[in-house]
Write a protein that holds these residues in place. Structure first.
Motif, PDB file in Angstrom:
ATOM      1  N   ASP A 351       0.811  -1.209   0.000  1.00  0.00           N
ATOM      2  CA  ASP A 351       0.000   0.000   0.000  1.00  0.00           C
ATOM      3  C   ASP A 351       0.847   1.262   0.000  1.00  0.00           C
ATOM      4  N   MET A 352       0.537   2.138  -0.954  1.00  0.00           N
ATOM      5  CA  MET A 352       1.090   3.483  -1.068  1.00  0.00           C
ATOM      6  C   MET A 352       2.555   3.503  -1.483  1.00  0.00           C
ATOM      7  N   GLU A 353       3.137   2.376  -1.848  1.00  0.00           N
ATOM      8  CA  GLU A 353       4.564   2.391  -2.144  1.00  0.00           C
ATOM      9  C   GLU A 353       4.903   3.198  -3.394  1.00  0.00           C
ATOM     10  N   ALA A 354       3.912   3.511  -4.227  1.00  0.00           N
ATOM     11  CA  ALA A 354       4.163   4.439  -5.325  1.00  0.00           C
ATOM     12  C   ALA A 354       4.521   5.828  -4.806  1.00  0.00           C
ATOM     13  N   LEU A 355       4.182   6.111  -3.563  1.00  0.00           N
ATOM     14  CA  LEU A 355       4.484   7.414  -2.964  1.00  0.00           C
ATOM     15  C   LEU A 355       5.884   7.448  -2.359  1.00  0.00           C
ATOM     16  N   GLY A 356       6.572   6.325  -2.372  1.00  0.00           N
ATOM     17  CA  GLY A 356       7.927   6.266  -1.831  1.00  0.00           C
ATOM     18  C   GLY A 356       7.987   5.309  -0.662  1.00  0.00           C
ATOM     19  N   GLU A 357       8.725   4.206  -0.828  1.00  0.00           N
ATOM     20  CA  GLU A 357       8.733   3.157   0.190  1.00  0.00           C
ATOM     21  C   GLU A 357       9.228   3.669   1.539  1.00  0.00           C
ATOM     22  N   ASP A 358      10.282   4.496   1.535  1.00  0.00           N
ATOM     23  CA  ASP A 358      10.794   5.008   2.805  1.00  0.00           C
ATOM     24  C   ASP A 358       9.827   6.002   3.436  1.00  0.00           C
ATOM     25  N   ARG A 359       9.128   6.785   2.625  1.00  0.00           N
ATOM     26  CA  ARG A 359       8.124   7.708   3.176  1.00  0.00           C
ATOM     27  C   ARG A 359       7.019   6.936   3.890  1.00  0.00           C
ATOM     28  N   VAL A 360       6.609   5.839   3.289  1.00  0.00           N
ATOM     29  CA  VAL A 360       5.491   5.057   3.822  1.00  0.00           C
ATOM     30  C   VAL A 360       5.912   4.236   5.037  1.00  0.00           C
ATOM     31  N   GLY A 361       7.096   3.654   4.968  1.00  0.00           N
ATOM     32  CA  GLY A 361       7.478   2.660   5.963  1.00  0.00           C
ATOM     33  C   GLY A 361       8.404   3.126   7.057  1.00  0.00           C
ATOM     34  N   TYR A 362       8.981   4.328   6.896  1.00  0.00           N
ATOM     35  CA  TYR A 362       9.977   4.764   7.863  1.00  0.00           C
ATOM     36  C   TYR A 362       9.686   6.181   8.336  1.00  0.00           C
ATOM     37  N   GLY A 363      10.607   6.745   9.104  1.00  0.00           N
ATOM     38  CA  GLY A 363      10.375   8.004   9.792  1.00  0.00           C
ATOM     39  C   GLY A 363      10.008   7.730  11.243  1.00  0.00           C
ATOM     40  N   GLU A 364       9.588   8.783  11.935  1.00  0.00           N
ATOM     41  CA  GLU A 364       9.217   8.666  13.348  1.00  0.00           C
ATOM     42  C   GLU A 364      10.341   8.035  14.168  1.00  0.00           C
ATOM     43  N   GLY A 365      11.585   8.435  13.831  1.00  0.00           N
ATOM     44  CA  GLY A 365      12.742   7.952  14.573  1.00  0.00           C
ATOM     45  C   GLY A 365      13.303   6.633  14.108  1.00  0.00           C
ATOM     46  N   VAL A 366      12.738   6.041  13.057  1.00  0.00           N
ATOM     47  CA  VAL A 366      13.204   4.748  12.550  1.00  0.00           C
ATOM     48  C   VAL A 366      13.770   4.950  11.144  1.00  0.00           C
ATOM     49  N   VAL A 367      15.033   4.571  10.970  1.00  0.00           N
ATOM     50  CA  VAL A 367      15.717   4.683   9.683  1.00  0.00           C
ATOM     51  C   VAL A 367      15.949   3.276   9.135  1.00  0.00           C
ATOM     52  N   ARG A 368      15.790   3.128   7.843  1.00  0.00           N
ATOM     53  CA  ARG A 368      15.974   1.815   7.225  1.00  0.00           C
ATOM     54  C   ARG A 368      17.389   1.305   7.463  1.00  0.00           C
ATOM     55  N   SER A 369      17.482   0.063   7.901  1.00  0.00           N
ATOM     56  CA  SER A 369      18.778  -0.587   8.094  1.00  0.00           C
ATOM     57  C   SER A 369      19.403  -0.899   6.740  1.00  0.00           C
ATOM     58  N   GLN A 370      20.710  -0.902   6.693  1.00  0.00           N
ATOM     59  CA  GLN A 370      21.430  -1.307   5.479  1.00  0.00           C
ATOM     60  C   GLN A 370      21.920  -2.746   5.567  1.00  0.00           C
ATOM     61  N   ASP A 371      21.601  -3.444   6.654  1.00  0.00           N
ATOM     62  CA  ASP A 371      21.999  -4.833   6.809  1.00  0.00           C
ATOM     63  C   ASP A 371      21.209  -5.724   5.861  1.00  0.00           C
ATOM     64  N   PHE A 372      21.874  -6.738   5.317  1.00  0.00           N
ATOM     65  CA  PHE A 372      21.180  -7.706   4.473  1.00  0.00           C
ATOM     66  C   PHE A 372      20.023  -8.311   5.264  1.00  0.00           C
ATOM     67  N   GLY A 373      18.873  -8.402   4.633  1.00  0.00           N
ATOM     68  CA  GLY A 373      17.686  -8.912   5.321  1.00  0.00           C
ATOM     69  C   GLY A 373      16.858  -7.768   5.860  1.00  0.00           C
ATOM     70  N   ARG A 374      17.377  -7.050   6.849  1.00  0.00           N
ATOM     71  CA  ARG A 374      16.605  -5.938   7.422  1.00  0.00           C
ATOM     72  C   ARG A 374      16.387  -4.813   6.424  1.00  0.00           C
ATOM     73  N   ARG A 375      17.299  -4.640   5.470  1.00  0.00           N
ATOM     74  CA  ARG A 375      17.112  -3.564   4.505  1.00  0.00           C
ATOM     75  C   ARG A 375      15.910  -3.825   3.589  1.00  0.00           C
ATOM     76  N   SER A 376      15.437  -5.077   3.524  1.00  0.00           N
ATOM     77  CA  SER A 376      14.258  -5.402   2.727  1.00  0.00           C
ATOM     78  C   SER A 376      12.963  -5.266   3.520  1.00  0.00           C
ATOM     79  N   LEU A 377      13.054  -4.829   4.768  1.00  0.00           N
ATOM     80  CA  LEU A 377      11.852  -4.602   5.571  1.00  0.00           C
ATOM     81  C   LEU A 377      11.192  -3.311   5.102  1.00  0.00           C
ATOM     82  N   ARG A 378      10.014  -3.438   4.498  1.00  0.00           N
ATOM     83  CA  ARG A 378       9.353  -2.285   3.893  1.00  0.00           C
ATOM     84  C   ARG A 378       8.687  -1.371   4.913  1.00  0.00           C
TER      85      ARG A 378
END
Length: 461
Positions: A351-378
């Motif tokens: 849902d809403m990933e056309a608006l930007g996956e990081d906008r939808v899934g991250y923020g509020e103090g949480v930054v996407r991990s660059q570790d293999f596996g966790r970086r695929s957590l949407r």
């Protein structure tokens, strides 16, 4: 459609959050497969659907926040189009159905926007994701295609995400409607997956069931004994006793809300002992994740919790050399579970990933991990009541990944590569449901679909 007042309220809430200027929402157009009159099945833009509810090509909506005026742009059908499509509601009638009283021909939209630009007014638009949409937007705004991304409105995008992230009771009803069809598709597949049956035959049965109910698939079906290939859309294999088949399939509701369900099927009706261990570990991880979900907890925390339960559950296979806590903290668990736990679901399956996956899934103090596996957590940020998310842990034995990590000597003290290589013909297992976050915790949506070992084996014989 929902009641006209629903769309009016959504547009009002959107305008309130954006504050001033014009909000431009483009619907989708027909897209040719191989020549102009042979088109792909039409799918309306989800943000346009959310605000205007009209499921027809060639429409655009303009919300003038400062003048408190909404205009629907489109064209009435002429005699030539009526010959091919039959009578359609007039543009004015379409507008009336969604509480829009002002309509104009589509050709006038460019001039209206040009006048607004001359007056120095802000024109808010969402990230374009289709080539046709980008070209249309470029023409409307007099901007090179390459400059469009820089002009995307962050206030509008964030406002749309905030509104669409929280599902109303009527939206939940649509999703459960889609899940009822998905439940029938999965039960049909479980019963049909017999030795000697081609994968494509089972896919055809599920697709036909959805079509018989007038539904579109929410996404191309993943049905494969090569379940370790996470998005495998090949269906050419003939099933054999002892195979495990990952079946990831969902349908849309009449208003295009998605369902997204995965089950893993033992061909021949029985899990062998090793399959049973891994399957139960995945199921336990899913159940533990759902039990942990509540408003305020970050979905990354839930992901890690599911990973710890999974690692502990596969202990009989001696895949890891340390505690589940240490294996997950280090990232070594991702050799077994290399993707994220889930994502938002609603009008889009992601849902809403056309608006930007990081906008939808991250923020509020949480930054996407660059570790293999966790970086695929949407989705990593805190959950809120009204969110609907997928919960889909899995376990996969991917020969190329095992070989690469061993060659690189990754996590040598934590991973038992001999045990992994002994399982490299295993394939994969995934179990997925769609889950509503409530004020008290979480609720699995839809008709229950067999997923315990006993339930799956009872249906598969």
């Amino acid at each position: 459609m929902f009641a006209a007042t629903t769309y009016a309220a959504r547009r009002h809430a959107l305008a309130q959050q954006v504050g001033s200027g014009l909000i431009l929402l483009l619907g989708n157009t027909d897209s040719p497969m191989n020549y102009a009159d042979n088109i792909y099945p039409f799918r309306q833009d989800s943000s346009f659907l959310y605000c205007f509810g009209l499921d027809l090509p060639g429409l655009a909506g303009l919300i003038d926040i400062d003048a408190d005026r909404v205009t629907l742009f489109g064209n009435d059908g002429d005699l030539d189009s009526i010959v091919w499509t039959g009578p359609l509601a007039s543009l004015a009638e379409q507008g009336q159905a969604v509480a829009v009283s002002h309509t104009q021909p589509l050709a006038q939209l460019e001039a209206v926007l040009a006048q607004a630009r001359t007056a120095g007014r802000a024109i808010h638009y969402l990230p374009p994701y289709r080539a046709e949409q980008r070209l249309w937007l470029s023409e409307l705004l007099g901007q090179p295609v390459g400059a469009l991304d820089a002009g995307v409105s962050e206030p509008l995008t964030q406002a749309m995400i905030a509104l669409r992230s929280i599902k109303s009771a009527e939206e939940i009803a649509q999703m459960e409607n889609a899940l009822e069809v998905a439940a029938r598709m999965h039960t049909l597949a479980l019963r049909a997956s017999k030795p000697g049956v081609r994968e494509q035959e089972v896919v055809g049965l599920m697709s036909g069931l959805a079509q018989s109910q007038g539904r579109q698939l929410a996404y191309p079906i993943i049905f494969s004994r090569d379940g370790h290939v996470l998005h495998n859309h090949g269906h050419g294999y003939t099933l054999q006793a002892g195979d495990l088949v990952v079946n990831d399939a969902g349908a849309e509701s009449p208003l295009h809300y998605a369902s997204d369900i995965t089950r893993t099927i033992p061909v021949g009706g029985r899990f062998d002992e090793r399959q049973r261990v891994v399957y139960q570990a995945v199921l336990d991880a899913q159940l533990a994740a759902i039990a942990a979900m509540q408003p305020g907890i970050s979905y990354r925390e839930v992901h890690d919790h599911a990973a710890r339960v999974l690692v502990a559950g596969v202990a009989p296979l001696a895949l890891f050399k340390a505690s589940a806590e240490e294996v997950v903290h280090s990232g070594a668990y991702a050799l077994l579970f290399p993707h994220g736990l889930g994502h938002h679901i609603g009008l889009d399956v992601h849902d809403m990933e056309a608006l930007g996956e990081d906008r939808v899934g991250y923020g509020e103090g949480v930054v996407r991990s660059q570790d293999f596996g966790r970086r695929s957590l949407r989705l990593g940020k805190p959950l809120r009541a009204g969110n609907v998310v997928t919960v889909e842990p899995g376990a996969y034995f991917i020969p190329a990944l095992i070989e690469r990590w061993e060659a690189e000597d990754k996590f040598r003290g934590l991973i038992n590569y001999a045990s992994f290589k002994a399982c490299q013909e295993f394939g994969g297992i995934r179990i997925e449901d769609d889950v509503l976050v409530t004020a008290e915790g979480a609720r699995v949506l839809g008709t229950p679909i067999a997923k315990t070992v006993a339930e799956v084996e009872a249906l598969g014989v």
